[in-house]
Design an enzyme around this catalytic site. Structure first.
Site, PDB file in Angstrom:
ATOM      1  CE  LYS A  83      -3.785  -2.049  -0.464  1.00 26.62           C
ATOM      2  NZ  LYS A  83      -4.303  -2.984   0.505  1.00 26.62           N
TER       3      LYS A  83
HETATM    4  C1  LIG Z   1      -5.618  -4.338   0.945  1.00 26.32           C
HETATM    5  C2  LIG Z   1      -7.136  -4.032   1.225  1.00 26.32           C
HETATM    6  C3  LIG Z   1      -7.905  -3.836   1.981  1.00 26.32           C
HETATM    7  C4  LIG Z   1      -7.211  -4.911   3.375  1.00 26.32           C
HETATM    8  O1  LIG Z   1      -6.197  -4.086   4.398  1.00 26.32           O
HETATM    9  P1  LIG Z   1      -5.499  -4.652   4.884  1.00 26.32           P
HETATM   10  O2  LIG Z   1      -4.388  -4.143   5.564  1.00 26.32           O
HETATM   11  O3  LIG Z   1      -4.170  -5.943   4.530  1.00 26.32           O
HETATM   12  O4  LIG Z   1      -5.873  -5.701   5.817  1.00 26.32           O
HETATM   13  C5  LIG Z   1      -8.858  -4.203   2.886  1.00 26.32           C
HETATM   14  N1  LIG Z   1      -9.828  -3.367   1.806  1.00 26.32           N
HETATM   15  C6  LIG Z   1      -9.212  -2.600   0.070  1.00 26.32           C
HETATM   16  C7  LIG Z   1      -9.705  -2.649  -1.213  1.00 26.32           C
HETATM   17  C8  LIG Z   1      -7.955  -3.102   0.132  1.00 26.32           C
HETATM   18  O5  LIG Z   1      -7.280  -3.250  -0.960  1.00 26.32           O
END
Ligand SMILES: *Cc1c(COP(=O)(O)O)cnc(C)c1O
Length: 398
Positions: free
Chosen positions: A188
């Protein structure tokens, strides 16, 4: 062709970490306090200040943040929650933790966010909440979403896993609705390896989520082990184990300082891609609305299978042969066996998301990419477009 295949492989993602994050983690290791403590609190304060929210609660994932948010709004078994089919499974999975139903919604064809018109079609007496996802980092039309929520008495929990930092009509994502969840997963835009944040302006919701993120204990370990802390605590609810460690928060603090410069680096790459690809036959570059600031977590081109002699998977293979790593975001939820089997979704129900899925390719976009690397991707796609485009009869006859 041979020169391209001889070039080093360009991975789909590389994290943007340097010696500062490494030193920050080492400091925490030397400090004698590893789990949630001063660093986590500092990270929360700085994050809240960055987005302009009153409260920011650090947790160990965005999934945890979404779960805590739904718990705080009192989601119950039998309730329904509206959310896009075009998302990661985490958005919907947390709804099922409560015995509630994820009610999937189609995308709009411009930015591939949740379609406000389709929302109203899926509304029932059981609908309790909406979870908009700012897909790829492009904010949803939040005015429409909030107006719809208010008119129908629904809670709003934003999944902003892609949208840090992003703005809608000049306002930061994180200040648009009562509850917004962010992800600090490895790929991210801000990373702590694993991690997340839930932000709110509402004191009651913040208090509930603070309690539930650490076992429902009336005081957290940080307070207990402070010099004037006490060993005594009371468990007032069956909570969860969702706290973020100081090791992770230390990384987050450094990343937060760089957030704006990392975003402008991604914007530079997006701009270069769009310049290079906007006239490539068979490939549609992403649109950006005038009233948003895009976080550019993803740069997705949508190919038109009817204009090329190969399909999406084969395009990804061709790019792989040219040393470029790509990905697909996302397989719409209703096409996964769990959602089909358990909730009765079928292929054909969400035509915009399905058409998108048949053509979508996420290109590498991360701050350490050089202009030469961006150009390599552009050249590879232009090359695929030229080699595999269908030649229509009209053109052949000319
Ligand atoms: C990555 C992601 C999540 C989950 O995030 P985590 O921190 O891995 O729990 C939730 N929603 C979307 C759209 C994502 O891309």
């Amino acid at each position: 062709m041979t020169t391209l295949t001889e070039t080093e492989f360009l991975p789909f993602h590389r994290p943007s970490l340097d010696e500062r994050e490494i030193a920050a983690v080492v400091d925490v290791m030397r400090s004698g306090w590893l789990t949630t403590g001063a660093k986590a609190h500092e990270f929360e304060n700085n994050f809240a200040a960055f987005v302009g929210a009153r409260f920011a609660l650090a947790v160990n994932s965005c999934t945890a943040a979404l779960h805590l948010a739904l718990e705080a709004i009192g989601l119950k078994s039998g309730d329904e929650v509206l959310l896009p089919t075009l998302t990661f499974t985490a958005t919907a999975e947390v709804v099922t933790y409560f015995g509630a139903k994820p009610v999937l919604v189609d995308s709009e064809p411009e930015y591939f966010n949740l379609d406000p018109d389709d929302l109203s079609k899926r509304l029932t007496r059981r609908t309790k909440a909406i979870m908009p996802v700012h897909f790829a980092g492009h904010p949803c039309k939040m005015d429409d979403v909030l107006e719809f929520a208010e008119r129908n008495g629904l809670a709003v929990v934003e999944d902003a896993a892609h949208a840090f930092p992003a703005k809608y009509k000049g306002r930061n994502v994180g200040t648009l609705s009562p509850l917004t969840a962010f992800s600090f997963y490895a790929t991210k835009t801000l990373t702590t390896g694993e991690g997340g944040m839930i932000v709110t302006d509402n004191q009651e919701l913040a208090a509930r989520m603070t309690l539930m993120r650490l076992h429902g204990m009336s005081k957290d370990a940080w307070n207990r082990y402070q010099q004037h802390g006490s060993w005594r605590y009371d468990v007032v609810a069956p909570g969860f184990k969702y706290n973020l460690t100081d090791l992770q928060a230390a990384i987050g603090l450094v990343q937060l300082e760089k957030a704006e410069s990392l975003r402008s680096q991604r914007a530079r790459i997006a701009e270069r891609y769009t310049q290079g690809l906007q006239d490539s036959v068979g490939f549609q570059v992403p649109r950006v609305s005038d009233d948003v600031q895009h976080a550019w977590h993803l740069y997705v081109v949508v190919m038109s299978p009817e204009m090329l002699r190969i399909d999406r998977d084969e395009v990804i293979e061709e790019l792989g042969k040219r040393g470029i790593g790509c990905s697909v975001h996302f397989i719409p939820l209703h096409l996964h066996s769990y959602y089909e089997r358990t909730w009765g979704y079928v292929r054909g129900q969400f035509p915009v998301a399905e058409k998108y899925f048949n053509g979508c390719i996420s290109l590498p976009i991360y701050p350490t990419m050089t202009d030469d690397e961006v150009d390599r991707v552009v050249e590879a796609i232009r090359n695929v477009s030229l080699r595999f485009r269908k030649v229509s009869r009209a053109i052949q006859g000319m």
